[in-house]
Every structure is written in structure tokens, then in C-alpha cells.
Design a protein around this motif. Structure first.
Motif: not given
Length: 129
Positions: A67-69, A113-114, A74-75, A3-5
Motif C-alpha cells: 500500500v505504501t509503495m 516515473v519521470i 500514484r503520487e 493535479l487531482r486524479l
């Protein structure tokens, strides 16, 4: 599957980013509020999918909010990128652009995202048939 980017999955090339946002044949777009996904089939070698995240200063004025968004998007992508299925040998560049005027909860970002990844996958499925 990990699951790493990795760095190779991030879209950093200025030329590739310009081509992604140019109005050309083969570029696609999907709206999944609060995100808009833009993608393009790429001819490069390496990772099959490269992405970038854009949180405009016009939408969220405070850097801490941007940054939070960015972290939330990204997550959500990191955990759900397996939903994107591509034909063998197809490489795409994609961008997630934040379009909401306020901060959104992670659950809403994840569902967007999905939805965007499913729309991208469906365009490749219909092209094959």
C-alpha cells in the motif's frame, strides 16, 4: 491544470487490461528501475491516459508495504503526468509494475516515473517524424 486524479483516469476495464498485457503489435514497454511501464494505444473515448499500478505480492510480502509503495507511485504519477506529451487524439492505457524486492524511497520512485513517462513520450515523437 488540476493535479487531482479522477476515476476516469484509472484503468479498470478487464478487457483493456488483458489487451494491455497481451503480446500484440503497438504495445510498448520501458524499464526504469524500480518500475516497469507497459503501455498500449487505445481506441476508446474519454480520458486520453488511463493507468494502473501493480505491486506484486511476490515482491513485497506485507500488505502495508504494498500500500505504501502504491501510494508513492500514484503520487509521483499525479505530480509528474504533465511530462507525458501525446499527439492530439491519441489515447493510451498504461501500467506501472513494481519490480524491486524491497521498499524504495519516494525520490527514487519519482525519478523512475519521470524516466518512464519521458520514454513513452519519446516513442510518440519519433513516430511523428
Amino acid at each position: 491544470m488540476s493535479l487531482r486524479l479522477y476515476k476516469r483516469e484509472k484503468l479498470c476495464s478487464v478487457t483493456a487490461i488483458e489487451n494491455l498485457f497481451a503480446r500484440k503489435e503497438g504495445n510498448g514497454s520501458a524499464m526504469a528501475y524500480p518500475l516497469r511501464a507497459v503501455w498500449r494505444v487505445s481506441e476508446r473515448n474519454g480520458a486520453s491516459i488511463q493507468f494502473l499500478i501493480s505491486i506484486p505480492k511476490k515482491r513485497l510480502r506485507h500488505a502495508v508495504d504494498r500500500v505504501t509503495m502504491r501510494r508513492r507511485v500514484r503520487e509521483a504519477y499525479r505530480l509528474n503526468r504533465n511530462a507525458l506529451t501525446l499527439p492530439e487524439g491519441v489515447n493510451i492505457d498504461m501500467a506501472f509494475i513494481y519490480v524491486a524486492d524491497s521498499m524504495q524511497p519516494y525520490s527514487r520512485i519519482e525519478s523512475a516515473v519521470i524516466k518512464a513517462l519521458n520514454k513513452i513520450s519519446s516513442t510518440f515523437v519519433t513516430e511523428e517524424q
